[in-house]
Design an enzyme around this catalytic site. Structure first.
Site, mmCIF file in Angstrom:
data_model
loop_
_atom_site.group_PDB
_atom_site.id
_atom_site.type_symbol
_atom_site.label_atom_id
_atom_site.label_comp_id
_atom_site.label_asym_id
_atom_site.label_seq_id
_atom_site.Cartn_x
_atom_site.Cartn_y
_atom_site.Cartn_z
ATOM 1 N N SER A 49 119.951 -60.084 81.515
ATOM 2 C CA SER A 49 120.368 -59.312 82.683
ATOM 3 C C SER A 49 120.917 -60.288 83.701
ATOM 4 C CB SER A 49 119.187 -58.545 83.283
ATOM 5 O OG SER A 49 119.512 -58.004 84.550
ATOM 6 N N TYR A 109 110.003 -58.068 85.217
ATOM 7 C CA TYR A 109 111.341 -57.872 84.663
ATOM 8 C C TYR A 109 112.229 -59.105 84.857
ATOM 9 C CZ TYR A 109 115.869 -55.869 83.583
ATOM 10 O OH TYR A 109 117.105 -55.637 83.029
#
Length: 319
Positions: free
Chosen positions: A165, A177
């Protein structure tokens, strides 16, 4: 004059790169590709797109319901397997299943797409278990799946595509995350260098903001409320009772700004799998390219100031 020569040479190099990247590998109908996290989102769309191009797609789903929906939407070539990337037993069983299907040809492509986003929130609101829940899926599970299937990929001189990401470059919010995506970047970098002598390509996909289930504002709002309610009274007083509502509004705003078209991400995955000359990194999305990627090269004080504009302020008078 030298400036003109330099511009011409740069243009020729870019043209050569464009030409090489447009060439695809031969024998697509004989190549097996395993994709994790195919119940929905990027993995589901990629499985359907690769199946449409004639590849032998091995789609790993977490649930039987997700696998059944995918089989109903694709050709008989596509096969599904249940896989929980947090379970070593499930990974071993799926690896044996893949080995039976690819045989001596090996596995051309492994796409590590499975991932979760929550719980997220201010780091102080989270427990160790909250962090581990995300890390077990996004990082530890990815590593174990890769190590289990790497001999098959090496046999085929194939591709490993890891979904990271842009949050693996700039940590925008707390929780596991962003940490997991930084880890995916590091693991992919070392793996790429190690696999180069074996002619195995390793690529990283760095999506920006896309409207997947991972950032659905309604579940996020419930999660913020759950985390808030378990905070000690002293901590709630420090942050102020409006803090979780402000977090929810920011999440809703971010969701609206995100793109609903997932195809740019699956297009990058497809290129990484099928191009003769894949890239090491694919940064996908206008926000990723124009904001977060440049921000990752900025001084910390500037990045902190810009990202701080998107964070709610605690209660007045907080220590």
């Amino acid at each position: 004059m030298w400036l003109c020569v330099a511009a011409v040479l740069a243009g020729l190099l870019l043209l050569r790169r464009w030409h090489r990247e447009r060439q695809t590998v031969p024998g697509l109908r004989e190549k097996h590709v395993l994709i994790t996290g195919c119940d929905s989102g990027f993995g589901n769309l990629l499985a359907r797109q690769l199946d449409g191009r004639g590849l032998r797609v091995l789609a790993a789903c977490l649930t039987e319901a997700g696998a059944a929906r995918l089989r109903a939407a694709t050709s008989p070539r596509l096969q599904t397997v249940l896989l929980d990337v947090t379970s070593s037993q499930s990974i071993a069983a799926a690896s044996a299943w893949v080995r039976e299907r690819v045989g001596d040809r090996g596995l051309w492509g492994l796409v590590n797409n499975a991932g979760i986003g929550t719980p997220i929130g201010p780091n102080e609101w989270l427990s160790k278990d909250d962090f581990m829940k995300v890390l077990d899926v996004n990082l530890v599970g990815l590593v174990e799946v890769t190590l289990s299937l790497l001999p098959l990929v090496r046999r085929a001189r194939g591709r490993v595509v890891n979904v990271a990401s842009v949050m693996g470059r700039v940590s925008f919010f707390g929780g596991g995350y962003c940490i997991s995506k930084f880890g995916v970047e590091a693991f992919s970098d070392s793996l790429r260098r190690e696999m180069r002598p074996f002619r195995v390509q390793v690529s990283i996909i760095e999506p920006g903001g896309f409207q997947t289930a991972m950032i659905d504002p309604a579940p996020l709002a419930k999660d913020f409320t759950r985390l808030w309610e378990r905070l000690p009274a002293e901590a709630r007083a420090v942050y102020g009772h409006r803090y979780p509502d402000r977090l929810s509004k920011i999440a809703a705003l971010v969701h609206r700004l995100c793109s609903s078209r997932l195809s740019p991400v699956t297009g990058a995955m497809t290129h990484a799998l099928l191009s003769r000359c894949p890239r090491s990194r694919y940064t996908v999305g206008w926000d990723a390219r124009l904001f977060f990627l440049p921000l990752s090269y900025c001084p910390a004080w500037l990045a902190d100031a810009l990202l701080g504009l998107f964070l709610p302020t605690p209660a007045r008078g907080s220590p």
